[in-house]
Design a protein around this motif. Structure first.
Motif, PDB file in Angstrom:
ATOM      1  N   GLU A 231      38.678  50.454  37.786  1.00  0.00           N
ATOM      2  CA  GLU A 231      37.621  50.465  38.807  1.00  0.00           C
ATOM      3  C   GLU A 231      36.582  49.384  38.543  1.00  0.00           C
ATOM      4  O   GLU A 231      36.067  48.758  39.477  1.00  0.00           O
ATOM      5  N   GLN A 234      38.024  46.186  39.750  1.00  0.00           N
ATOM      6  CA  GLN A 234      38.042  46.081  41.205  1.00  0.00           C
ATOM      7  C   GLN A 234      36.689  45.602  41.725  1.00  0.00           C
ATOM      8  O   GLN A 234      36.606  44.851  42.696  1.00  0.00           O
ATOM      9  N   ASP A 235      35.612  46.049  41.075  1.00  0.00           N
ATOM     10  CA  ASP A 235      34.260  45.694  41.516  1.00  0.00           C
ATOM     11  C   ASP A 235      33.754  44.395  40.901  1.00  0.00           C
ATOM     12  O   ASP A 235      33.030  43.633  41.543  1.00  0.00           O
TER      13      ASP A 235
END
Length: 280
Positions: A231, A234-235
């Motif tokens: 995650e 992804q950011d």
């Protein structure tokens, strides 16, 4: 034919009984002599097996001389076997002693069927949560059980690997000798108390199963770490690459590259600079 014999043997029939039943189903009513001749075995063994099968009701013996035998129709045979197995299972579940305590241990499971059976039993009994870390091929084999668990209200946490699922920003390099050809790893943690860690490949499947808290917590920690990293990337993947450059890859490869394995960046450096980095 061979697969049918395997299943008959797994239902408790001997090798001889299984072959006789299949032979009678193929050729119809026959004498023991004819069956023995077709199977190429001794008549005494065939007659002994026919007597057992007749007493159990799976084979019928007609009047006449010589006596001629016939096996039940497939649907009758399946119904009779199913009823007797169900009755035995019910009795065992009810009467099996439950007093002994068992400490958490590790045990091995080998063979595709044994691994899948052990896993499916636990998936069907799951009450709260299933953590799944598998390749898509293995996930597809368990789709029905996982969907049923979700319909029961069980929380599913997934991690898939399709062979090329690595993030473009995560400089993942497999450990030396851990090629996919050796097998695809998988792990399951069910209700945070039971776990299976294993591998499935061309040679079948094998796994370690335990309720030991140490391995359960290790697998949960590994799963959480992977998901958090995923995650974050992804950011912030492009930003991490911009700020750290090759250093970002070096940080990751330092811990997963294997003993003595250099990062790509290090391979391009002069030997004295690499030595200096290692000392630092």
């Amino acid at each position: 034919m061979e697969q049918l014999l395997v299943h008959l043997r797994s239902l408790g029939f001997t090798e001889m009984e299984s072959k006789i039943m299949v032979e009678l189903a193929s050729i119809g009513q026959s004498s023991g002599y004819e069956v023995a001749k077709r199977l190429g075995v001794s008549r005494s063994n065939v007659y002994a097996a026919l007597q057992r099968l007749t007493q159990q009701g799976y084979v019928r013996c007609g009047d006449g001389e010589p006596a001629r035998y016939s096996v039940l129709a497939p649907e009758e045979l399946a119904k009779m076997i199913s009823g007797r197995v169900e009755a035995s299972l019910t009795y065992v579940e009810k009467e099996m002693p439950r007093g002994g305590s068992v400490s958490a241990t590790f045990y091995n499971v080998e063979g595709e069927r044994n691994v899948m059976d052990a896993l499916i039993r636990q998936l069907n009994a799951a009450e709260h949560e299933i953590v799944v870390d598998v390749w898509r091929e293995e996930a597809s084999l368990l789709r029905s059980e996982l969907e049923q668990a979700e319909r029961r209200g069980v929380r599913l946490l997934w991690a898939f690997d399709g062979g090329n699922a690595a993030s473009p920003y995560l400089p993942w390099q497999p450990l030396a000798g851990s090629a996919e050809s050796e097998g695809r790893k998988f792990s399951f943690v069910i209700d945070r108390r039971w776990c299976m860690l294993g591998m499935r490949g061309e040679d079948g499947a094998q796994a370690v199963v335990t309720e030991h808290r140490v391995l359960v917590e290790l697998l949960l920690a590994h799963f959480t770490q992977e998901m958090v990293l995923f995650e974050l990337e992804q950011d912030m993947g492009p930003e991490l690459e911009r700020r750290y450059g090759h250093r970002y890859g070096d940080i990751y490869r330092r811990y997963i590259g294997g003993d003595g394995e250099k990062s790509t960046a290090e391979e391009d450096m002069p030997a004295e600079e690499v030595a200096g980095r290692e000392q630092a």
